[in-house]
Scaffold this motif. Structure first.
Motif, mmCIF file in Angstrom:
data_model
loop_
_atom_site.group_PDB
_atom_site.id
_atom_site.type_symbol
_atom_site.label_atom_id
_atom_site.label_comp_id
_atom_site.label_asym_id
_atom_site.label_seq_id
_atom_site.Cartn_x
_atom_site.Cartn_y
_atom_site.Cartn_z
ATOM 1 N N LEU A 64 0.835 -1.208 0.000
ATOM 2 C CA LEU A 64 0.000 0.000 0.000
ATOM 3 C C LEU A 64 0.869 1.257 0.000
ATOM 4 C CD1 LEU A 64 -2.748 -1.082 2.572
ATOM 5 C CD2 LEU A 64 -3.034 -0.792 0.107
ATOM 6 N N LEU A 65 1.976 1.206 0.735
ATOM 7 C CA LEU A 65 2.912 2.334 0.741
ATOM 8 C C LEU A 65 3.528 2.543 -0.639
ATOM 9 C CD1 LEU A 65 4.339 4.508 2.391
ATOM 10 C CD2 LEU A 65 6.062 2.804 3.024
ATOM 11 N N SER A 66 3.810 1.430 -1.341
ATOM 12 C CA SER A 66 4.334 1.522 -2.714
ATOM 13 C C SER A 66 3.322 2.192 -3.639
ATOM 14 C CB SER A 66 4.664 0.131 -3.251
ATOM 15 O OG SER A 66 5.654 -0.485 -2.481
ATOM 16 N N LEU A 67 2.050 1.816 -3.473
ATOM 17 C CA LEU A 67 0.991 2.435 -4.277
ATOM 18 C C LEU A 67 0.923 3.937 -4.010
ATOM 19 C CD1 LEU A 67 -1.443 2.263 -6.187
ATOM 20 C CD2 LEU A 67 -2.853 1.640 -4.215
ATOM 21 N N LEU A 68 1.026 4.337 -2.749
ATOM 22 C CA LEU A 68 1.007 5.757 -2.391
ATOM 23 C C LEU A 68 2.191 6.487 -3.029
ATOM 24 C CD1 LEU A 68 -0.462 7.922 -0.648
ATOM 25 C CD2 LEU A 68 1.157 7.372 1.178
ATOM 26 N N SER A 69 3.356 5.858 -3.036
ATOM 27 C CA SER A 69 4.542 6.466 -3.657
ATOM 28 C C SER A 69 4.355 6.658 -5.158
ATOM 29 C CB SER A 69 5.781 5.596 -3.403
ATOM 30 O OG SER A 69 6.255 5.772 -2.097
#
Length: 314
Positions: A64-69
């Motif tokens: 999910l953090l990768s998606l936000l990035s």
């Protein structure tokens, strides 16, 4: 300047006039904005590479953090290079279709970010309030379904705004008093009635962002209630630390958005250039700070970056 015409549709290009009443802002903003842009791109690329290469980070929270990035990077690349081209080289023109494409990407990806924060809040809620069920609820399959939902919901529900704006008749000036193709900045140049555009922008914004913020607030309320019931020594601090980074990112995202809304409400008391500045900063400051906050506060990411750097130096 005489507008370039595009047959019956009106103008074929627009001119972005960033700071009408404070043109000197461009000179002192150009260098800090360039550095923020480079920081945002570099930090997010490092974070994505770290999550990709470190097997220990192949977990739903980091996906999910990768998606936000990725969303941060797309928003940055959509807005900041054009703004810097205006600041450095006075390249103010933007084609008719490129303007409305930028409008769509900004609306769509901003809503996607908000939705991602909502899913991340749910992830933290399950982790703290239902820790034993977390592995069975927050799975890789859950992340895939959440990503599809984030993309589909916001791609479909935001497409009407640029379409309606593009269908308006632009027969007067083609100078947009903004650094970006914001919906209302563009629509006010039209000779047609833009009431529907205004209502759609307002309703869409509060429906998408408002519903996400309500669910985020609900998640954190339940988390806080569960944390306050913990009696074990150090349990409260440990539980809060697991969602501290996410809460800080959410604070960055919502604070700038809130200030931007308030300046629009009090537009008679502040310079019209202030909302323009805040709109630009909103597309780069969270993107620059998000990976840094997670990198500093998350031990697994720090260790992953150190291991990658050590491998590279060998």
């Amino acid at each position: 300047m005489t507008p370039h015409r595009n047959g019956s549709n009106g103008v074929s290009e627009f001119l972005l006039n960033c700071f009408v009443r404070s043109p000197s802002w461009q000179h002192w903003l150009s260098l800090p904005l360039s550095l923020l842009f480079l920081l945002a791109m570099g930090a997010n690329i490092i974070l994505l590479i770290t999550i990709r290469l470190e097997v220990s980070l192949h977990q739903p929270m980091y996906y999910l953090l990768s998606l936000l990035s990725l969303l941060d990077m797309v928003l940055c690349l959509t807005v900041i290079p054009k703004v810097l081209a205006i600041f450095w080289f006075d390249l103010k023109s933007i084609s008719f279709y490129a303007c409305f494409l930028q409008m769509y990407i900004m609306n769509c990806f901003l809503a996607m970010e908000s939705c991602t924060f909502m899913v991340m809040a749910y992830d933290r809620y399950v982790a703290i309030c239902h820790p034993l069920r977390y592995p069975s609820i927050i799975t890789d399959q859950f992340v895939v379904k959440a990503a599809i939902f984030i993309l589909a919901r916001n791609a479909l529900l935001t497409v009407s705004i640029p379409i309606l704006s593009a269908r308006l008749k632009y027969c007067g000036s083609n100078v947009i008093e903004n650094c970006i193709c914001a919906n209302m900045s563009v629509s006010r140049l039209s000779c047609d009635d833009v009431t529907i555009n205004r209502l759609l922008q307002f309703a869409g914004g509060w429906t998408l962002l408002g519903s996400d913020l309500i669910l985020i607030f609900l998640s954190y309320s339940l988390i806080l209630r569960a944390v306050l019931r913990l009696k074990a020594e150090g349990a409260v601090a440990k539980a809060l630390s697991t969602c501290g980074s996410h809460f800080i990112l959410l604070l960055f995202f919502s604070t700038i958005l809130l200030v931007f809304v308030l300046t629009h409400v009090a537009k008679k008391k502040v310079s019209p250039d202030v909302p323009v500045l805040l709109n630009v900063l909103h597309h780069v400051i969270p993107a620059a700070l998000n990976p840094i906050v997670y990198g500093v506060r998350t031990q697994e990411i720090k260790q992953g970056i150190h291991r990658i750097l050590n491998k590279g130096s060998q």
